[in-house]
Design an enzyme around this catalytic site. Structure first.
Site, short mmCIF file in Angstrom:
data_model
loop_
_atom_site.label_atom_id
_atom_site.label_comp_id
_atom_site.label_asym_id
_atom_site.label_seq_id
_atom_site.Cartn_x
_atom_site.Cartn_y
_atom_site.Cartn_z
N ASP A 65 0.75 -1.25 0.00
CA ASP A 65 0.03 -0.12 0.15
C ASP A 65 0.93 1.19 -0.03
O ASP A 65 2.21 1.31 0.11
CB ASP A 65 -0.84 -0.08 1.22
C1 BGC Z 1 -5.18 3.23 0.46
C2 BGC Z 1 -5.23 1.90 -0.37
C3 BGC Z 1 -5.43 2.53 -2.04
C4 BGC Z 1 -4.40 3.33 -2.31
C5 BGC Z 1 -4.04 3.87 -3.63
C6 BGC Z 1 -4.00 3.80 0.24
O1 BGC Z 1 -3.98 5.02 0.76
O2 BGC Z 1 -5.13 2.38 1.69
O3 BGC Z 1 -6.60 1.17 -0.24
O4 BGC Z 1 -5.75 1.49 -2.89
O5 BGC Z 1 -4.13 4.46 -1.27
O6 BGC Z 1 -4.74 4.85 -3.95
#
Ligand code: BGC
Length: 751
Positions: free
Chosen positions: A302
Site C-alpha cells: 500500500d
Molecule cells: C489506500 C489503498 C489505496 C491506495 C491507492 C491507500 O492510501 O490504503 O486502499 O488502494 O491508497 O490509492
C-alpha cells in the site's frame, strides 16, 4: 445424464488443456524476457509511482496533462512498471484514455517495450472517472444481501475502468468490519465472515469475468491483507493485536475464497499485527499467503509502506533495510509512490547481496505474467471495443436498485412510514442538501467531499423529497454538510411550526482513511441537539441516517418515530430514500453489523457465551450481554414475513454427507416485498468456546402479498468448521443448533 454431460466435460477438458498450453507458452515468453532484462529493468518493473510524479505541476495537477520530461524520466530512466492514482480529482473518460495513450507511447520507446500497468481505486464504482456510476459502499451492498447486485456493480465498475483505458482495479476490500470506529468500516462488508467471503469472491469473479484479456474485465486487487480493519484504537493504520487463532477464524477466510475465485493481485495492510508490520512479515506474505493459501499473483504494497517500515514502524534502521525486509518478506511491487528511492535502494541491496536475484526474478515474473494476462503486451492502449461500456443508461437503474435494496428500516413506530405524499414535510439536517454525505469516501476525489466533481444529475434528499411531494416539502437544510445554518436549532424549531412531519437527515460527511479518524462513536452533539429539538416540537420525526459507520444514537432513538439507515449508498441514495419514505419502494435491507447501543459495549453478533453473561455476583447474573441498539440482521419491511417450522433432511450429518434445511416463508402482509432468510448455526459444546451464532447461508426472496415460498439450504461439515487450538480448521463431532428467525432445530454431526 452422463451422456449429456460428456461433450461439456470434453469441451472443458480441451479448454483446460488449451489454457494450460497457453499459460506454459506465456510463462516461457516471460522467462525469455527476464533473461534479457538488466537489473535496472527488473527493478523498474517492481516500482510503482503516482500520477503526480509525471503530471505537469505534480499531485495538484487539475487537468491530467503530463510533463513529457517527467514521464520520460519515469519510464525510460527509471523504467517504472506501473503508475497509479489520479492527481487532484477525477478526470474525464477521454482524458484518461489520452493519459494512458501517452504513457504507453513512452513505454514503446523503451528498449524492451514492456507496457506499463496502470491501477486505480474503484471501491464503489469507478472513483476517478468523471460521470462514472457510483454504487453503494460495500457496507451498504452487504445490507442488500444480494450477491447478484454485488456482481452487477463490480461488472459495471470494471467496464467503466477498462473504458477509461485502465486494467487494474484496487478492489475489493476484504477487510472484516469488526471495529466500527475505524474510518474504513464503510468499505467493508461488515462484521460477518460468511458475508465477507461470499460477496468478496463474487466481486472478484465479476471484475475478472470472461478473462482478463476481455475488454470488459479488470484485474482485481484484494485488500488489505491482513486484518487491517481491526486496529485496537480504531485509528487508521494503527496497531492491532490479534491472536493467530482469530486471524484465521475471522480475517483469512475472505482472502482464501477470493484467491480461489482467481484474484490476480493483492495489496498489503499498512498496519502492524502483534508488533510486526505486515509489509515486513515473511510469515504472512510468503508462508501463509503463498505457500498455504496458494496465491500466485502480484503482491503490491500500500501507499509508501516500505519506507514507513523505517520512518513509522521503526523496525528497519535505514531506508535500505526497509526495502530489504519487505522484498525478502515477499513483496513484488512497491507503491513507492512519490519518488524513485525504492529503485535506488533495491538496486543497492541487490548489489550488496542483501536481496537475492532469484527473489527479484520471482517478483518480476509475476508482474510480467499479469501484464500478459491482461493483454497489455498485445495492445496496451485503450480499446475501442470498451468505449461504449462507459456510462450506459442501464447503469443508472442498477445503481438505483442497489441503493433501494440497501435501505434498512430500523424503526417504524405505529407504522408512521410510509408517509403520504400530501403531507407537509420539513426536510432538515446537514445531509439533506449535499451529495458528499450520501456517497462518502472515494467519490470523484479520495475524500469524496468536493461536490463540484459529482455528475450534474446527482440529487440531494431535499430534492427527491420535494419531487415526491409535488413541492409540498420545505427544505431547511443548506448546501454543505458543515454549513453552520444546518445546526441552528432555533431555525429548525420555527420552521417546524407549519410542518406535519420532520424528516431529519443526520450522519456523517464524506471521509476516507485517516482524515476520517474519530475519538467518539457518538453522533456529534450539534446533530444530537437537532434531534432533540425536532422531537420537542411534538411533530413526528423520521430520522434518516447517511453514515459510513454506526454513530451512536441511543439517547435520541426513543423520541424518533421512524429511523431509516441509508448508509453511503452512492449516486441514487437520495432517490432510494424518498422511494422508501413515501412507499414507492418496500425496504428490505438488513444490518451487516450490530448497531451498538453503548460505546463501551461493542459486542458482535457472533459473540461467545461468556459475552452474553452479565455476572452480578456468582449465580446472580443476566444473559443480555449482546444488547446492541439494533442487532445484526435487523431490518423492517412494510409487509410481514412469517416463518413456518424448519425441516431437516435428517437429524444427523455424517462424514462427507450433506444436510438439507427447508423452511416455508409467507408474506403475511398486504404488499410485495423482498426478504432475506438467514441460516445460523451454534455448536453446543466444542474444544474452542463456540460462537453463539454463526451465519452459514442466506437467501433473498421476493414474495407477493399472501405468497408462500419454501427456502432450502444445504450444509456440509465444512460449513460448520472453526479454527482449533492447533490453528487447524476442523469440524468437531457434536450437537448443533440451527436457527432461522425465531425457529430452532438441532442435529448431530459425526465424522
Ligand atoms: C489506500 C489503498 C489505496 C491506495 C491507492 C491507500 O492510501 O490504503 O486502499 O488502494 O491508497 O490509492
Amino acid at each position: 445424464m452422463l451422456l449429456n454431460r460428456l461433450p461439456a466435460a470434453l469441451l472443458l477438458l480441451s479448454f483446460c488443456t488449451n489454457l494450460h498450453a497457453q499459460t506454459q507458452e506465456i510463462s516461457k515468453k516471460v522467462d525469455k524476457l527476464i533473461s534479457d532484462m538488466t537489473l535496472d529493468e527488473k527493478i523498474g518493473q517492481m516500482t510503482q509511482v503516482t500520477l503526480g510524479v509525471v503530471a505537469k505541476g505534480g499531485g495538484g495537477n487539475e487537468d491530467g496533462s503530463l510533463d513529457p520530461e517527467a514521464l520520460k524520466h519515469a519510464v525510460l530512466d527509471y523504467k517504472v512498471g506501473s503508475i497509479l492514482n489520479t492527481t487532484a480529482h477525477a478526470l474525464s473518460v477521454e482524458k484518461w484514455r489520452a493519459v494512458q495513450t501517452e504513457i504507453q507511447d513512452e513505454a514503446k520507446k523503451s528498449r524492451l517495450k514492456i507496457p506499463v500497468i496502470y491501477g486505480l481505486d474503484g471501491m464503489h464504482g469507478q472513483t476517478y472517472t468523471l460521470n462514472s456510476t457510483l454504487f453503494p459502499q460495500n457496507i451498504a451492498m452487504a445490507a442488500t444481501r444480494n450477491p447478484d447486485l454485488v456482481a452487477l456493480a463490480a461488472h459495471i465498475t470494471a467496464n467503466e475502468l477498462r473504458a477509461s483505458g485502465v486494467r487494474w482495479e484496487f478492489a475489493p476490500v476484504l477487510d472484516c468490519g469488526r471495529q466500527p470506529l475505524w474510518s474504513r468500516f464503510p468499505e467493508t462488508f461488515g462484521e460477518d465472515v460468511y458475508i465477507g467471503k461470499t460477496l468478496g469472491a463474487t466481486a472478484v469473479h465479476a471484475y475478472q469475468a470472461d478473462g482478463l484479456t476481455n475488454p470488459t474485465a479488470v484485474a482485481a486487487c484484494m485488500k488489505h491483507y491482513l486484518a487491517y480493519s481491526a486496529p485496537r484504537s480504531g485509528k487508521d493504520r494503527s496497531p492491532s493485536y490479534i491472536p493467530e487463532i482469530e486471524l484465521r477464524e475471522y480475517f483469512i477466510p475472505q482472502f482464501r475464497e477470493a484467491i480461489k475465485a482467481g484474484a490476480a493481485t493483492i495489496m498489503i495492510n499498512s498496519g502492524e499485527i502483534n508488533g510486526i508490520p505486515v509489509h515486513a512479515s515473511k510469515y504472512l506474505l510468503t508462508d501463509v499467503l503463498r505457500t498455504e493459501l496458494g496465491f500466485q499473483g502480484v503482491i503490491v504494497t500500500d501507499w509508501e509502506d516500505i519506507i514507513r517500515l523505517h520512518t513509522r514502524h521503526l523496525v528497519a534502521n535505514s531506508p535500505r533495510q526497509a526495502v530489504v525486509m519487505a522484498i525478502n518478506a515477499g513483496i513484488d511491487m512497491s507503491m513507492v509512490p512519490m519518488d524513485y528511492s525504492f529503485f535506488d535502494l533495491l538496486k543497492e541491496a541487490v548489489q550488496k547481496n542483501e536481496v537475492p536475484v532469484s527473489r527479484i526474478n520471482d517478483a518480476v515474473k509475476r508482474i510480467l505474467l499479469l501484464k500478459y494476462s491482461l493483454g497489455l503486451f498485445d495492445n496496451p492502449y485503450p480499446e475501442p471495443a470498451s468505449f461504449a461500456n462507459f456510462g450506459r443508461p442501464e447503469y443508472q437503474q442498477a445503481a438505483l436498485q442497489a441503493a433501494q435494496e440497501a435501505m434498512t428500516l430500523l424503526k417504524n413506530q405505529n407504522n408512521i412510514l410510509p408517509l403520504s405524499k400530501d403531507k407537509k414535510v420539513l426536510v432538515a439536517g446537514p445531509s439533506a442538501s449535499s451529495l458528499a454525505p450520501l456517497n462518502g469516501a472515494w467519490s470523484y476525489t479520495w475524500q469524496g467531499n468536493q461536490e463540484q466533481w459529482y455528475p450534474a444529475d446527482s440529487k440531494t434528499i431535499g430534492q427527491t423529497i420535494a419531487e415526491k411531494t409535488g413541492g409540498k416539502a420545505s427544505v431547511l437544510s443548506a448546501k454543505g454538510f458543515d454549513n453552520t445554518q444546518n445546526f441552528d436549532t432555533a431555525r429548525l424549531r420555527s420552521a417546524a411550526r407549519d410542518a406535519d412531519v420532520i424528516v431529519l437527515c443526520l450522519g456523517e460527511n464524506a471521509y476516507a482513511e485517516s482524515p476520517g479518524n474519530i475519538s467518539d462513536l457518538a453522533l456529534p452533539e450539534n446533530q444530537m441537539a437537532l434531534a432533540r429539538t425536532a422531537a420537542a416540537t411534538g411533530k413526528p420525526v423520521i430520522l434518516v441516517l447517511t453514515e459510513g459507520r454506526p454513530r451512536l444514537i441511543s439517547s435520541i432513538e426513543p423520541s424518533m418515530n421512524g429511523i431509516l439507515l441509508a448508509y453511503w449508498s452512492g449516486k441514487k441514495t437520495a432517490e432510494a430514500i424518498a422511494d422508501v419514505l413515501f412507499g414507492d419502494y418496500n425496504p428490505g435491507g438488513i444490518l451487516p453489523y450490530s448497531y451498538p447501543r453503548y460505546s463501551g459495549e461493542i459486542v458482535l453478533y457472533d459473540r461467545k457465551h461468556t459475552e452474553d453473561v452479565r455476572e452480578i455476583f456468582n449465580a446472580d447474573m443476566t444473559w443480555d450481554g449482546y444488547n446492541p441498539l439494533f442487532p445484526f440482521g435487523w431490518g423492517l419491511s412494510y409487509t410481514q414475513f412469517t416463518y413456518g417450522p424448519i425441516s431437516l433432511s435428517s437429524s444427523s450429518l455424517k462424514g462427507s454427507g450433506s444436510l438439507t434445511i427447508t423452511i416455508p416463508i409467507t408474506n403475511a402482509g398486504a404488499r410485495e416485498g423482498k426478504h432475506t432468510v438467514e441460516l445460523y448455526s451454534h455448536q453446543q459444546y466444542a474444544s474452542i468456546t463456540p460462537n453463539m451464532q454463526r451465519l452459514r447461508a442466506f437467501k433473498k426472496i421476493d414474495l407477493k402479498a399472501g405468497e408462500t415460498q419454501t427456502v432450502s439450504f444445504t450444509l456440509t461439515a465444512a460449513d460448520l468448521a472453526f479454527v482449533n487450538a492447533d490453528l487447524k480448521t476442523v469440524t468437531e463431532p457434536g450437537n448443533f443448533d440451527l436457527m432461522i428467525g425465531k425457529q430452532k432445530v438441532s442435529f448431530s454431526y459425526q465424522p
